[in-house]
Design a protein around this motif. Structure first.
Motif, PDB file in Angstrom:
ATOM      1  N   HIS A  88       1.032  -1.107   0.066  1.00  0.00           N
ATOM      2  CA  HIS A  88      -0.088  -0.037  -0.027  1.00  0.00           C
ATOM      3  C   HIS A  88       0.820   1.357   0.162  1.00  0.00           C
ATOM      4  CE1 HIS A  88       1.179   0.610   4.321  1.00  0.00           C
ATOM      5  NE2 HIS A  88       0.993  -0.462   4.427  1.00  0.00           N
ATOM      6  N   GLY A 100      -0.202  10.786  -9.534  1.00  0.00           N
ATOM      7  CA  GLY A 100      -0.759   9.783  -8.996  1.00  0.00           C
ATOM      8  C   GLY A 100       0.249   8.441  -8.597  1.00  0.00           C
ATOM      9  N   GLN A 130       2.545   6.610  -6.044  1.00  0.00           N
ATOM     10  CA  GLN A 130       2.645   6.564  -4.678  1.00  0.00           C
ATOM     11  C   GLN A 130       3.860   5.700  -4.249  1.00  0.00           C
ATOM     12  OE1 GLN A 130       1.182   8.240  -2.466  1.00  0.00           O
ATOM     13  NE2 GLN A 130      -0.407   9.200  -3.473  1.00  0.00           N
ATOM     14  N   HIS A 176       1.596   3.702  -9.696  1.00  0.00           N
ATOM     15  CA  HIS A 176       0.415   4.496  -9.846  1.00  0.00           C
ATOM     16  C   HIS A 176      -0.539   4.032  -8.775  1.00  0.00           C
ATOM     17  CE1 HIS A 176      -2.785   6.763 -11.684  1.00  0.00           C
ATOM     18  NE2 HIS A 176      -1.837   7.396 -12.240  1.00  0.00           N
ATOM     19  N   ALA A 177      -1.346   4.863  -8.285  1.00  0.00           N
ATOM     20  CA  ALA A 177      -2.327   4.392  -7.397  1.00  0.00           C
ATOM     21  C   ALA A 177      -3.387   3.806  -7.781  1.00  0.00           C
ATOM     22  CB  ALA A 177      -2.761   5.842  -6.613  1.00  0.00           C
ATOM     23  N   SER A 178      -3.774   3.946  -9.127  1.00  0.00           N
ATOM     24  CA  SER A 178      -4.825   3.062  -9.617  1.00  0.00           C
ATOM     25  C   SER A 178      -4.318   1.721 -10.242  1.00  0.00           C
ATOM     26  CB  SER A 178      -5.154   3.930 -11.053  1.00  0.00           C
ATOM     27  OG  SER A 178      -4.248   3.862 -11.957  1.00  0.00           O
ATOM     28  N   GLN A 179      -3.147   1.421 -10.036  1.00  0.00           N
ATOM     29  CA  GLN A 179      -2.650  -0.081 -10.097  1.00  0.00           C
ATOM     30  C   GLN A 179      -2.225  -0.788  -8.914  1.00  0.00           C
ATOM     31  OE1 GLN A 179       0.321   1.584 -13.045  1.00  0.00           O
ATOM     32  NE2 GLN A 179      -1.075   0.634 -14.922  1.00  0.00           N
ATOM     33  N   ASN A 224      -3.529  -2.447  -6.935  1.00  0.00           N
ATOM     34  CA  ASN A 224      -4.231  -3.854  -6.733  1.00  0.00           C
ATOM     35  C   ASN A 224      -4.548  -4.493  -8.105  1.00  0.00           C
ATOM     36  OD1 ASN A 224      -4.549  -3.848  -3.788  1.00  0.00           O
ATOM     37  ND2 ASN A 224      -6.381  -2.286  -4.258  1.00  0.00           N
ATOM     38  N   GLY A 225      -3.837  -4.080  -8.882  1.00  0.00           N
ATOM     39  CA  GLY A 225      -3.627  -4.667 -10.448  1.00  0.00           C
ATOM     40  C   GLY A 225      -2.784  -5.799 -10.676  1.00  0.00           C
ATOM     41  N   ALA A 269       1.800  -3.118 -12.769  1.00  0.00           N
ATOM     42  CA  ALA A 269       1.736  -1.664 -12.495  1.00  0.00           C
ATOM     43  C   ALA A 269       2.978  -1.294 -12.909  1.00  0.00           C
ATOM     44  CB  ALA A 269       1.632  -1.535 -10.987  1.00  0.00           C
TER      45      ALA A 269
END
Length: 275
Positions: free
Chosen positions: A18, A61, A63, A89-92, A94-95, A98
């Motif tokens: 995280h 974006g 982190q 990237h924050a959007s990735q 849990n992908g 990333a």
């Protein structure tokens, strides 16, 4: 190509699944937040504040999820010494995969400022550090550097588009058994750079998947199988003396980056040959 500086395998490291807060980062790498250069630096030394670069990357974006700082002999350098951050990237978060930025710097002259484009594969926790065809930005601590640092950050961000294109191209290229074996043999030569000795493990071993989803013949899957087996180690082999042994994981940060980049260049070169 490799990191502009070296980190010992026992350097303090914090890694999480995280985004890390500033307080968490400070516990391991306080030098990231130095607001002045170390007193040993001359007036010609151009201070590049890592915290300011981190702020700009967060605006885009990205982190931090991993930080590292080298160990020091003199305590007065602890808050200024060389350090490294890995950001995704924050959007990735849990992908499956990333984009990553690797940021290296110091505030005492022990390292130049460097940013690398990379990729993180969550299934096997592989860090794919992309090769010379993608962004590798280095800025020395001299002259007017602020604009160069910010421009370098955006160059790295734009480099991810090329990373994506190469990855997608690798996924549609199928390797036959002979081609996969040649790739694996080349990777072993990169890892065990000693032509005078027999290799401790075989091509078949590093081509063996550790999970069902990787049991495919496309170049991307072959690349990931080989990389994971070489980086994580744990394979049964034989030393030059004939004694049975298990391969060791790659633990040194600079060794990990150097091997990953070499493997990426090998895979991307094969992609271009097969295109």
């Amino acid at each position: 190509m490799q990191l502009a500086s070296r980190f010992a395998s026992r350097s303090p490291v914090l890694r999480a699944d995280h985004p890390l807060s500033d307080d968490q980062i400070r516990t391991v790498a306080p030098s990231i937040f130095a607001d002045t250069p170390h007193e040993s630096r001359s007036e010609r030394y151009s201070y590049i504040p890592t915290a300011a670069v981190l702020t700009e990357l967060r605006k885009e974006g990205f982190q931090p999820f991993m930080v590292c700082q080298t160990r020091v002999r003199h305590e007065d350098r602890r808050d200024y010494t060389k350090h490294m951050l890995r950001l995704r990237h924050a959007s990735q978060i849990n992908g499956a995969e990333a984009n990553e930025i690797i940021l290296l710097n110091s505030h005492d002259g022990s390292s130049s400022h460097q940013m690398l484009a990379g990729m993180f594969r969550f299934a096997c926790h592989n860090g794919l550090v992309c090769g010379d065809t993608f962004a590798d930005v280095r800025v020395p601590h001299k002259g007017s550097v602020t604009d160069h640092v910010i421009e370098g950050a955006y160059e790295v961000l734009h480099g991810f588009e090329r990373v994506q294109d190469s990855r997608d191209a690798m996924r549609v290229i199928t390797l036959d058994d002979g081609e996969a074996e040649v790739f694996a043999r080349s990777a072993l030569t990169l890892k065990y750079d000693d032509s005078g000795k027999a290799l401790p493990i075989t091509e078949t071993q590093i081509l063996r998947p550790r999970r069902h989803d990787d049991n495919r013949a496309d170049l991307w899957s072959v690349f990931n199988r080989v990389q994971e087996n070489l980086v994580k180690g744990g394979l049964t082999g034989r030393a030059a003396s004939g004694r049975q042994q298990r391969t060791r994981p790659v633990q040194g940060i600079d060794q990990n980056v150097r091997l990953n980049r070499a493997l990426w260049l090998l895979a991307d070169g094969l992609r271009q040959l097969k295109a």
